[in-house]
Design an enzyme around this catalytic site. Structure first.
Site, short mmCIF file in Angstrom:
data_model
loop_
_atom_site.label_atom_id
_atom_site.label_comp_id
_atom_site.label_asym_id
_atom_site.label_seq_id
_atom_site.Cartn_x
_atom_site.Cartn_y
_atom_site.Cartn_z
N ARG A 22 -6.93 11.36 14.31
CA ARG A 22 -6.25 12.23 15.24
C ARG A 22 -6.77 13.66 14.92
NH1 ARG A 22 -2.06 9.79 18.61
NH2 ARG A 22 -2.39 7.59 18.06
N HIS B 133 -11.96 8.03 13.85
CA HIS B 133 -11.03 7.98 14.84
C HIS B 133 -9.85 8.90 14.46
CE1 HIS B 133 -9.60 5.27 11.67
NE2 HIS B 133 -8.28 5.33 12.11
N HIS C 125 -14.43 3.43 18.00
CA HIS C 125 -12.99 3.10 18.00
C HIS C 125 -12.64 2.97 19.75
CE1 HIS C 125 -8.66 3.33 17.60
NE2 HIS C 125 -9.02 2.90 16.39
N GLU D 20 1.05 -1.27 0.15
CA GLU D 20 0.01 -0.19 -0.08
C GLU D 20 0.88 1.27 -0.02
OE1 GLU D 20 -2.93 1.54 3.13
OE2 GLU D 20 -3.98 0.20 2.11
C1 UD1 Z 1 -4.00 3.70 14.66
C2 UD1 Z 1 -3.04 4.24 13.50
C3 UD1 Z 1 -4.06 4.60 12.54
C4 UD1 Z 1 -5.06 3.49 12.05
C5 UD1 Z 1 -5.65 3.20 13.13
C6 UD1 Z 1 -6.65 2.08 12.98
C7 UD1 Z 1 -0.96 5.40 13.88
C8 UD1 Z 1 -0.39 6.47 14.31
N1 UD1 Z 1 -2.19 5.36 14.13
O1 UD1 Z 1 -4.71 4.83 15.60
O2 UD1 Z 1 -3.14 5.12 11.41
O3 UD1 Z 1 -5.95 4.01 11.12
O4 UD1 Z 1 -4.71 2.48 14.35
O5 UD1 Z 1 -7.48 1.75 13.73
O6 UD1 Z 1 -0.31 4.22 14.02
N2 UD1 Z 1 -6.81 0.92 22.15
C9 UD1 Z 1 -7.02 -0.03 23.00
N3 UD1 Z 1 -7.33 -1.26 22.30
C10 UD1 Z 1 -7.02 -1.41 20.94
C11 UD1 Z 1 -6.52 -0.46 20.21
C12 UD1 Z 1 -6.45 0.84 20.88
O7 UD1 Z 1 -7.58 0.30 24.32
O8 UD1 Z 1 -7.03 -2.74 20.59
C13 UD1 Z 1 -6.69 2.23 22.84
C14 UD1 Z 1 -5.49 2.45 23.64
O9 UD1 Z 1 -5.77 3.23 24.76
C15 UD1 Z 1 -4.61 3.11 22.76
C16 UD1 Z 1 -5.35 3.85 21.97
O10 UD1 Z 1 -6.71 3.39 21.57
O11 UD1 Z 1 -3.48 3.69 23.28
C17 UD1 Z 1 -4.75 4.69 20.50
O12 UD1 Z 1 -4.23 3.75 19.80
P1 UD1 Z 1 -3.03 3.96 18.75
O13 UD1 Z 1 -2.83 2.73 17.95
O14 UD1 Z 1 -1.93 4.65 19.27
O15 UD1 Z 1 -3.79 4.93 17.79
P2 UD1 Z 1 -5.29 4.60 16.79
O16 UD1 Z 1 -6.09 5.84 17.05
O17 UD1 Z 1 -5.71 3.56 16.96
N1 UDP Z 2 -13.38 -2.58 11.05
C1 UDP Z 2 -13.80 -3.40 11.76
N2 UDP Z 2 -14.50 -3.42 12.64
C2 UDP Z 2 -15.00 -2.14 13.18
C3 UDP Z 2 -14.77 -1.03 12.43
C4 UDP Z 2 -13.90 -1.21 11.58
O1 UDP Z 2 -13.42 -4.66 11.40
O2 UDP Z 2 -15.89 -1.89 14.25
C5 UDP Z 2 -12.59 -2.76 10.12
C6 UDP Z 2 -12.82 -2.45 8.61
O3 UDP Z 2 -13.74 -3.07 7.84
C7 UDP Z 2 -11.53 -2.05 7.91
C8 UDP Z 2 -10.55 -1.65 8.97
O4 UDP Z 2 -11.23 -2.15 10.28
O5 UDP Z 2 -11.06 -3.05 7.25
C9 UDP Z 2 -10.34 -0.13 9.05
O6 UDP Z 2 -9.95 0.03 10.40
P1 UDP Z 2 -9.69 1.57 10.87
O7 UDP Z 2 -11.02 2.26 10.27
O8 UDP Z 2 -9.71 1.51 12.14
O9 UDP Z 2 -8.34 2.11 10.36
P2 UDP Z 2 -7.81 2.73 8.75
O10 UDP Z 2 -8.26 1.86 7.88
O11 UDP Z 2 -8.43 4.06 8.80
O12 UDP Z 2 -6.59 3.10 9.00
#
Ligand code: UD1
Ligand code: UDP
Length: 411
Positions: free
Chosen positions: A213, A211, A244, A120
């Protein structure tokens, strides 16, 4: 000698998009030995996907902390992935997308002198704060990569414009389309899922996720208020919003929407349940990259809750529209699709412009050829090509000018 590959994943979208690639490598086990690193950037949200795709990581680095900062996360991934690379000694490290896991793992691989392949590659918004920090993460991975797997021709063109040699780029199609193909026809029941609580009535379902930032705070608040306006205006819709796990997102969404009639806030859905919701919904409002790429498979119109997108194909095909995060724009655009059948049909036709379901095969074939020092990495006629653009339907206002003028009595 087998080619030794490390595939690194850490977040939900990386698992969903790399599972099919890992599976392809495993099918060619005569040629490849593959180890999977799970950085643990996500825990619950990723473990769902690992179970579904039966991936058992060889290294689980467990880096996630509640409300983690970007710097501390980057430092933990960098340190732990470099160690894993030094232990496994890969010929190539595969990273996906634009997350902290992808960026810091590419850097760790580079420090340990392992070539990086980027799945990607080449998506660009050209705005380093939208999406933040993903735009810069993705560009930095490009700087360190030996092979660039661009999902589409426009992603390839972005890389060429930055001086990446054409013989290092392969146009593959996005592997998320392979994942959807692998799931096949779904007739998934919502019993025992967070969607069981949604009444099975005649309401149309509006699927919402957000979700990013750059939207935390005021933008997110405006989006929530727009959703309240929409359910008030349309008594025949239900909003389903899997929230999220990021606490910054949860606080706002729960404070503004909890308990609102016909707005259903749920925990993140496991992938099968989410895809079955995507199949059954009427309309999607999202800032997610992956969902923008998945929705066209089901011909669901997407209103993109962002100022810019690095995934322009769906809007070029008329299947998505970038609408930003103002309350007025969200209400007006969703209202139009909920009320105007023609506008809705215009946005729900055509084939998925992001991929054709063969991305993972192209990636694995190209890595095999790279390992055997063959060129090109993939024959150009085997690369992914965009499907034809959907033709806009003819409306009364589209009739040729001469006919229109005659009809209006001016000729
Ligand atoms: C991250 C990615 C973003 C992607 C997203 C997909 C970066 C900088 N960002 O953002 O590109 O679109 O993942 O979802 O890498 N948390 C939990 N359990 C989980 C996951 C997250 O509790 O399974 C909470 C935690 O408090 C964690 C926070 O979410 O600290 C943020 O997670 P983080 O991976 O830092 O950023 P995302 O906003 O999830
Ligand atoms: N997705 C999922 N469960 C949810 C929301 C999203 O399985 O409740 C899947 C969705 O189908 C997609 C991926 O998670 O394949 C996207 O993840 P996210 O939006 O967290 O990240 P991004 O694609 O923006 O990086």
């Amino acid at each position: 000698m087998k080619c030794r590959i490390i595939a690194v994943l850490g977040t939900r979208p990386e698992a969903i998009k790399l599972a099919v690639v890992i599976d392809q490598f495993r099918r060619r086990s005569q040629e490849f030995e593959i180890a999977v690193i799970h950085t643990g950037q996500h825990r619950t949200m990723l473990d769902h996907a690992l179970q579904l795709f039966q991936i058992k990581p060889d290294f689980d680095l467990d880096v996630m902390r509640p409300n983690q900062t970007l710097s501390s996360l980057t430092a933990r991934v960098l340190d732990t992935v470099e160690n894993a690379c030094l232990r496994f000694r890969p010929d190539m490290v595969l990273v996906q997308g634009d997350t902290t896991t992808a960026f810091a793992s590419a850097l760790a691989a580079y420090y340990s002198k392992a070539p990086v392949a980027h799945v990607e590659a080449g998506l660009r918004s050209r705005d380093i704060y939208n999406p933040f920090p993903e735009e810069v993460n993705r560009r930095l991975v490009s700087a360190m990569s030996e092979i660039h797997f661009a999902p589409t021709a426009s992603a390839r063109d972005n890389l060429l414009a930055e001086g990446v040699p054409s013989d290092r780029i392969v146009v593959t199609g996005n592997t998320v389309v392979d994942t959807l193909r692998a799931l096949g026809e779904l007739s998934h029941s919502w019993e025992n899922t967070p969607l069981a609580a949604v009444p099975a009535d005649a309401c149309r379902l509006v699927l919402v996720t957000s979700h990013r930032r750059e939207s935390w705070g005021a933008d997110q608040e405006r989006m929530c208020l727009a959703l309240k306006d929409l359910v008030k205006k349309h008594s025949d819709i239900r909003v389903i919003y899997p929230v999220h796990m990021n606490p910054n997102v949860r606080q706002t969404v729960e404070a503004l929407l909890h308990g609102t009639e016909r707005i259903h806030l749920t925990e993140p859905l496991d992938y099968i349940t989410f895809v079955s919701l995507l199949q059954r919904c009427f309309l999607v409002l999202t800032d997610s990259g992956g969902i923008q790429e998945e929705a066209p498979t089901f011909r669901k119109p997407v209103l993109v809750l962002r100022k810019v997108t690095e995934r322009p194909e769906a809007s070029q095909f008329g299947m998505a529209k970038i609408i930003g995060m103002t309350r007025e724009a969200i209400v007006a655009e969703a209202d139009r699709l909920l009320s105007d059948g023609d506008a809705y049909i215009d946005m729900s036709q055509g084939d998925n412009p992001y991929g054709d379901g063969h991305g993972s095969e192209r990636i694995v074939e190209a890595v095999a050829r790279w390992h055997r020092k063959l060129t090109p990495l993939l024959e150009p006629d085997k690369e992914f090509k965009l499907p034809p653009r959907p033709q806009p339907r003819r409306r009364r206002t589209d009739v040729p000018t001469s006919v229109a003028k005659a009809a209006a009595g001016r000729e």
